[in-house]
Design a protein around this motif. Structure first.
Motif, PDB file in Angstrom:
ATOM      1  N   LEU A 109      39.296  20.808   3.653  1.00 36.53           N
ATOM      2  CA  LEU A 109      39.049  22.155   4.162  1.00 36.53           C
ATOM      3  C   LEU A 109      38.988  22.163   5.691  1.00 36.53           C
ATOM      4  O   LEU A 109      39.562  23.041   6.333  1.00 36.53           O
ATOM      5  CB  LEU A 109      37.748  22.698   3.564  1.00 36.53           C
ATOM      6  CG  LEU A 109      37.414  24.155   3.852  1.00 36.53           C
ATOM      7  CD1 LEU A 109      38.481  25.070   3.272  1.00 36.53           C
ATOM      8  CD2 LEU A 109      36.055  24.495   3.285  1.00 36.53           C
ATOM      9  N   VAL A 110      38.322  21.155   6.273  1.00 37.53           N
ATOM     10  CA  VAL A 110      38.219  21.081   7.731  1.00 37.53           C
ATOM     11  C   VAL A 110      39.598  20.991   8.362  1.00 37.53           C
ATOM     12  O   VAL A 110      39.951  21.772   9.242  1.00 37.53           O
ATOM     13  CB  VAL A 110      37.354  19.873   8.178  1.00 37.53           C
ATOM     14  CG1 VAL A 110      37.464  19.651   9.675  1.00 37.53           C
ATOM     15  CG2 VAL A 110      35.910  20.082   7.796  1.00 37.53           C
ATOM     16  N   TRP A 111      40.390  20.030   7.910  1.00 33.89           N
ATOM     17  CA  TRP A 111      41.663  19.857   8.620  1.00 33.89           C
ATOM     18  C   TRP A 111      42.702  20.899   8.265  1.00 33.89           C
ATOM     19  O   TRP A 111      43.571  21.188   9.079  1.00 33.89           O
ATOM     20  CB  TRP A 111      42.176  18.426   8.565  1.00 33.89           C
ATOM     21  CG  TRP A 111      42.648  17.843   7.278  1.00 33.89           C
ATOM     22  CD1 TRP A 111      41.935  17.102   6.414  1.00 33.89           C
ATOM     23  CD2 TRP A 111      43.989  17.873   6.765  1.00 33.89           C
ATOM     24  NE1 TRP A 111      42.723  16.695   5.379  1.00 33.89           N
ATOM     25  CE2 TRP A 111      43.990  17.141   5.569  1.00 33.89           C
ATOM     26  CE3 TRP A 111      45.179  18.457   7.192  1.00 33.89           C
ATOM     27  CZ2 TRP A 111      45.130  16.971   4.800  1.00 33.89           C
ATOM     28  CZ3 TRP A 111      46.317  18.284   6.421  1.00 33.89           C
ATOM     29  CH2 TRP A 111      46.279  17.555   5.255  1.00 33.89           C
ATOM     30  N   THR A 112      42.613  21.539   7.109  1.00 34.34           N
ATOM     31  CA  THR A 112      43.558  22.626   6.843  1.00 34.34           C
ATOM     32  C   THR A 112      43.200  23.882   7.624  1.00 34.34           C
ATOM     33  O   THR A 112      44.086  24.623   8.053  1.00 34.34           O
ATOM     34  CB  THR A 112      43.651  22.956   5.343  1.00 34.34           C
ATOM     35  OG1 THR A 112      42.347  23.209   4.833  1.00 34.34           O
ATOM     36  CG2 THR A 112      44.291  21.831   4.577  1.00 34.34           C
ATOM     37  N   ALA A 167      32.401  15.082  15.907  1.00 28.64           N
ATOM     38  CA  ALA A 167      33.481  16.058  15.745  1.00 28.64           C
ATOM     39  C   ALA A 167      32.925  17.446  15.418  1.00 28.64           C
ATOM     40  O   ALA A 167      33.444  18.451  15.915  1.00 28.64           O
ATOM     41  CB  ALA A 167      34.443  15.602  14.654  1.00 28.64           C
ATOM     42  N   ALA A 168      31.896  17.512  14.593  1.00 32.09           N
ATOM     43  CA  ALA A 168      31.305  18.807  14.245  1.00 32.09           C
ATOM     44  C   ALA A 168      30.658  19.458  15.467  1.00 32.09           C
ATOM     45  O   ALA A 168      30.782  20.671  15.670  1.00 32.09           O
ATOM     46  CB  ALA A 168      30.276  18.628  13.134  1.00 32.09           C
ATOM     47  N   VAL A 190      31.514  18.867  18.631  1.00 29.28           N
ATOM     48  CA  VAL A 190      32.631  19.265  19.502  1.00 29.28           C
ATOM     49  C   VAL A 190      33.279  20.534  18.971  1.00 29.28           C
ATOM     50  O   VAL A 190      33.586  21.457  19.733  1.00 29.28           O
ATOM     51  CB  VAL A 190      33.657  18.118  19.611  1.00 29.28           C
ATOM     52  CG1 VAL A 190      34.968  18.594  20.212  1.00 29.28           C
ATOM     53  CG2 VAL A 190      33.082  16.973  20.430  1.00 29.28           C
ATOM     54  N   ASP A 191      33.476  20.588  17.658  1.00 25.89           N
ATOM     55  CA  ASP A 191      34.089  21.757  17.029  1.00 25.89           C
ATOM     56  C   ASP A 191      33.230  23.001  17.246  1.00 25.89           C
ATOM     57  O   ASP A 191      33.725  24.051  17.669  1.00 25.89           O
ATOM     58  CB  ASP A 191      34.279  21.485  15.538  1.00 25.89           C
ATOM     59  CG  ASP A 191      35.206  22.476  14.855  1.00 25.89           C
ATOM     60  OD1 ASP A 191      35.747  23.368  15.536  1.00 25.89           O
ATOM     61  OD2 ASP A 191      35.391  22.348  13.637  1.00 25.89           O
ATOM     62  N   ALA A 192      31.934  22.872  16.990  1.00 26.23           N
ATOM     63  CA  ALA A 192      31.045  24.026  17.128  1.00 26.23           C
ATOM     64  C   ALA A 192      30.931  24.485  18.574  1.00 26.23           C
ATOM     65  O   ALA A 192      30.878  25.688  18.847  1.00 26.23           O
ATOM     66  CB  ALA A 192      29.662  23.682  16.584  1.00 26.23           C
ATOM     67  N   SER A 193      30.912  23.553  19.505  1.00 28.99           N
ATOM     68  CA  SER A 193      30.777  23.943  20.911  1.00 28.99           C
ATOM     69  C   SER A 193      32.082  24.501  21.489  1.00 28.99           C
ATOM     70  O   SER A 193      32.066  25.184  22.515  1.00 28.99           O
ATOM     71  CB  SER A 193      30.290  22.763  21.750  1.00 28.99           C
ATOM     72  OG  SER A 193      31.249  21.734  21.734  1.00 28.99           O
ATOM     73  N   SER A 194      33.204  24.222  20.827  1.00 33.56           N
ATOM     74  CA  SER A 194      34.493  24.718  21.318  1.00 33.56           C
ATOM     75  C   SER A 194      34.873  26.071  20.757  1.00 33.56           C
ATOM     76  O   SER A 194      35.818  26.697  21.232  1.00 33.56           O
ATOM     77  CB  SER A 194      35.598  23.710  20.967  1.00 33.56           C
ATOM     78  OG  SER A 194      35.337  22.473  21.564  1.00 33.56           O
ATOM     79  N   VAL A 195      34.185  26.525  19.739  1.00 27.69           N
ATOM     80  CA  VAL A 195      34.517  27.808  19.106  1.00 27.69           C
ATOM     81  C   VAL A 195      33.921  28.945  19.927  1.00 27.69           C
ATOM     82  O   VAL A 195      32.710  29.093  20.016  1.00 27.69           O
ATOM     83  CB  VAL A 195      33.982  27.864  17.657  1.00 27.69           C
ATOM     84  CG1 VAL A 195      34.223  29.232  17.058  1.00 27.69           C
ATOM     85  CG2 VAL A 195      34.613  26.796  16.809  1.00 27.69           C
ATOM     86  N   SER A 238      35.770  25.856  10.034  1.00 32.38           N
ATOM     87  CA  SER A 238      35.959  24.398  10.102  1.00 32.38           C
ATOM     88  C   SER A 238      34.742  23.718  10.700  1.00 32.38           C
ATOM     89  O   SER A 238      34.392  22.601  10.312  1.00 32.38           O
ATOM     90  CB  SER A 238      37.211  24.056  10.908  1.00 32.38           C
ATOM     91  OG  SER A 238      36.998  24.288  12.298  1.00 32.38           O
ATOM     92  N   SER A 239      34.077  24.395  11.618  1.00 36.36           N
ATOM     93  CA  SER A 239      32.857  23.843  12.208  1.00 36.36           C
ATOM     94  C   SER A 239      31.753  23.699  11.160  1.00 36.36           C
ATOM     95  O   SER A 239      31.100  22.660  11.056  1.00 36.36           O
ATOM     96  CB  SER A 239      32.387  24.742  13.352  1.00 36.36           C
ATOM     97  OG  SER A 239      31.175  24.282  13.871  1.00 36.36           O
ATOM     98  N   VAL A 240      31.560  24.724  10.364  1.00 37.33           N
ATOM     99  CA  VAL A 240      30.547  24.684   9.300  1.00 37.33           C
ATOM    100  C   VAL A 240      30.905  23.598   8.294  1.00 37.33           C
ATOM    101  O   VAL A 240      30.042  22.807   7.878  1.00 37.33           O
ATOM    102  CB  VAL A 240      30.415  26.065   8.609  1.00 37.33           C
ATOM    103  CG1 VAL A 240      29.547  25.975   7.380  1.00 37.33           C
ATOM    104  CG2 VAL A 240      29.873  27.084   9.586  1.00 37.33           C
ATOM    105  N   SER A 241      32.171  23.533   7.907  1.00 40.00           N
ATOM    106  CA  SER A 241      32.603  22.529   6.925  1.00 40.00           C
ATOM    107  C   SER A 241      32.447  21.111   7.466  1.00 40.00           C
ATOM    108  O   SER A 241      32.078  20.207   6.714  1.00 40.00           O
ATOM    109  CB  SER A 241      34.062  22.762   6.535  1.00 40.00           C
ATOM    110  OG  SER A 241      34.194  24.006   5.915  1.00 40.00           O
TER     111      SER A 241
END
Length: 147
Positions: free
Chosen positions: A49-52, A117-118, A120-125, A140-143
């Motif tokens: 789910l994250v990478w899709t 990664a989570a 980084v993902d959350a801070s980039s959204v 994707s951040s939540v997942s």
């Protein structure tokens, strides 16, 4: 004068067991009902789910999402690989590998890199980057935190 020669041959139990058991491939479907099996399947589903969710966007324009993609795909492939190893009971055929230590290192590194990664993902959204990718990146951040 004739000499007498005595030749003694031995075979290790590993080669005997390997040749005897390598003709059939075992399948342990009960592994999916155990806690480690359920956790692996959950990690596979959430990692996919994250990478899709990220792959469906223009993530390549933002290096932070490239890092999240790398971690998600890398650990997704390795988790599928380990699931196959455990379901086919291949680990029983290779007793030289310390499977407990391999699992500990794999899960420990997956935890650390997925956590990074989570974050980084959350801070980039942000909505400022691209409005139509916002929901995918947020999901994707939540997942990735769940993985």
């Amino acid at each position: 004068r004739p000499r007498s020669h005595t030749v003694t041959t031995t075979s290790s139990s590993f080669t005997a067991n390997l040749s005897a058991s390598s003709s059939t491939l075992a399948y342990d479907r009960e592994f999916l009902r155990t806690v480690p099996g359920l956790l692996m399947v959950t990690e596979i589903v959430l990692g996919l789910l994250v990478w899709t969710l990220i792959a469906g966007t223009e993530y390549f324009l933002y290096p932070a999402f490239g890092w999240v993609m790398f971690v998600a795909v890398f650990y997704w492939v390795l988790t599928v690989f380990f699931l196959i190893i455990y379901m086919t009971m291949t680990y029983t055929r290779i007793p030289q590998v310390p499977w407990t230590m391999v699992g500990l290192c794999f899960n420990g590194s997956a935890f650390v890199l997925y956590l990074v990664a989570a974050i980084v993902d959350a801070s980039s959204v942000t909505k400022d980057l691209d409005n139509h990718n916002y929901n995918s990146w947020a999901a994707s951040s939540v997942s990735s935190f769940l993985v």
